[in-house]
Design an enzyme around this catalytic site. Structure first.
Site, PDB file in Angstrom:
ATOM      1  N   ASP A 125      -0.259   7.433  -3.279  1.00 18.51           N
ATOM      2  CA  ASP A 125      -1.238   7.148  -4.127  1.00 18.51           C
ATOM      3  C   ASP A 125      -1.638   8.280  -5.169  1.00 18.51           C
ATOM      4  OD1 ASP A 125      -2.029   4.649  -3.357  1.00 18.51           O
ATOM      5  OD2 ASP A 125      -3.527   5.474  -2.132  1.00 18.51           O
ATOM      6  N   HIS A 137       0.860  -1.402  -0.098  1.00 16.71           N
ATOM      7  CA  HIS A 137       0.107  -0.010  -0.155  1.00 16.71           C
ATOM      8  C   HIS A 137       0.948   1.198  -0.147  1.00 16.71           C
ATOM      9  CE1 HIS A 137      -2.734  -3.101   1.551  1.00 16.71           C
ATOM     10  NE2 HIS A 137      -3.797  -2.295   0.719  1.00 16.71           N
TER      11      HIS A 137
END
Length: 360
Positions: free
Chosen positions: A160, A130
């Site tokens: 992200d 992640h």
């Protein structure tokens, strides 16, 4: 009318960066169609949590990517698109029959944008992870946070959205420009590790010149400098102090009633003691009191607003930065902001008919 008016993009639904990239492209005027998982294919991916912003401005079409019945209609949609964006792990789109080789054989000018954490190649390409893992590998996370404590997660903005989504959007837009000239599309491989490392390029350059320490909280822009950090106020609020240049630093000292002879800006050995002195000063008054005190000066002292407070600030209201409490599309073009588009639901057949009608 926004700059990407007339550009058509297929977004294969996913989490994080591909969703943000789809929102950005839609905000810029592209007609983006988000292919979501239909009920027969399993639970929907990340819908309502954050969807009011991240899913705005585009139609969503439930599909079963493994269905032969849906496949031909999905390919028909892609034939009418300028670009495809996806955020699956490497090899997933190929296994589903929608890889770049297949799609670009049908339409050579198609741009195929893909965003992952580790990238399409390399030893970790198929590993799970992640945002925090990706920026940890980039070297950037190590530089964030207080000295002698573990690094602080910068939300998921650096991996992200900054390193992943923004680099995907840049790559797709560059490839679209080229495709209009050459008739050939590109495969854009946006890796969050690459993007985060690129965002940290300045600090790598400074480190290479001996101007950046590996120790957190000891540098000019990481909170080590007493004139570039955040301070707590009496009421529990915070202010951001960013008096980097000499003239701004002079304004800061004047506003705090400090003799410049007592606080030479780049006397690094004196930074810890001066930081403690500023902390005590800022803790003596409320946040908004300090904000009013420094208003109109060049000291670069501003209040740190909460998520709930930010839409109410006069500057944000004057610019229309928020719409109904949520961030509106940015940047402005010719001084005008785009209105956030709604989410709309269409069936696969309706979408195929719509695009076929337009093509005709």
């Amino acid at each position: 009318m926004q700059p990407l008016n007339g550009v058509r993009i297929i977004e294969f639904d996913g989490l994080g960066p591909v969703t943000f990239a789809g929102m950005m492209l839609a905000d810029l005027g592209a007609e983006v169609v988000r292919l979501t998982r239909d009920a027969s294919a399993g639970p929907a991916v990340f819908d309502e949590v954050g969807g009011a912003v991240l899913h705005r401005g585009r139609a969503f079409v439930p599909v079963d990517l493994k269905s032969a019945d849906h496949r031909e209609r999905i390919l028909t949609l892609i034939d009418g698109a300028d670009a495809v964006i996806e955020g699956f792990r490497p090899g997933v789109m190929e296994r589903l029959g929608y890889g770049p080789e297949v799609l670009q054989a049908r339409k050579p000018a198609l741009v195929f944008g893909r965003v992952t954490g580790w990238g399409q190649t390399g030893p970790l390409a198929n590993a799970v992870g992640h945002d925090l893992n990706y920026i940890g590998l980039s070297g950037v996370l190590h530089a964030m946070g207080e000295a002698d404590r573990p690094p602080s997660p910068p939300l998921n903005l650096v991996g992200d959205y900054g390193g992943g989504a923004m680099l995907l959007v840049v790559g797709v837009l560059a490839a679209l420009v080229e495709a209009r000239t050459t008739g050939r599309g590109r495969v854009v491989d946006a890796a969050m590790t690459d993007g985060a490392a690129l965002l940290g390029g300045l600090f790598q350059a400074l480190r290479g010149q001996g101007m950046w320490s590996e120790r957190r909280g000891a540098n000019l822009l990481d909170g080590g400098a007493p004139f570039y950090r955040c301070y707590a106020c009496r009421d529990g609020g915070f202010v951001a102090v960013a008096a980097l240049g000499p003239r701004f630093y002079s304004a800061l000292l004047a506003g705090l009633g400090i003799d410049p002879a007592e606080a030479v800006q780049y006397d690094i050995a004196a930074w810890p003691a001066f930081q403690a002195r500023l902390a005590a000063l800022f803790a003596s008054r409320d946040r908004d009191d300090w904000s009013a005190h420094f208003a109109g000066t060049e000291a670069c002292v501003t209040p740190i607003l909460s998520l709930g407070e930010a839409p109410k600030h006069p500057h944000n209201q004057a610019r229309g930065t928020f719409h109904d409490g949520l961030p509106r599309p940015a940047p402005l073009f010719d001084g005008k902001a785009a209105e956030p588009g709604p989410k709309t639901a269409l069936t696969l057949d309706q979408m195929v008919t719509k695009w076929s009608h337009r093509a005709g």
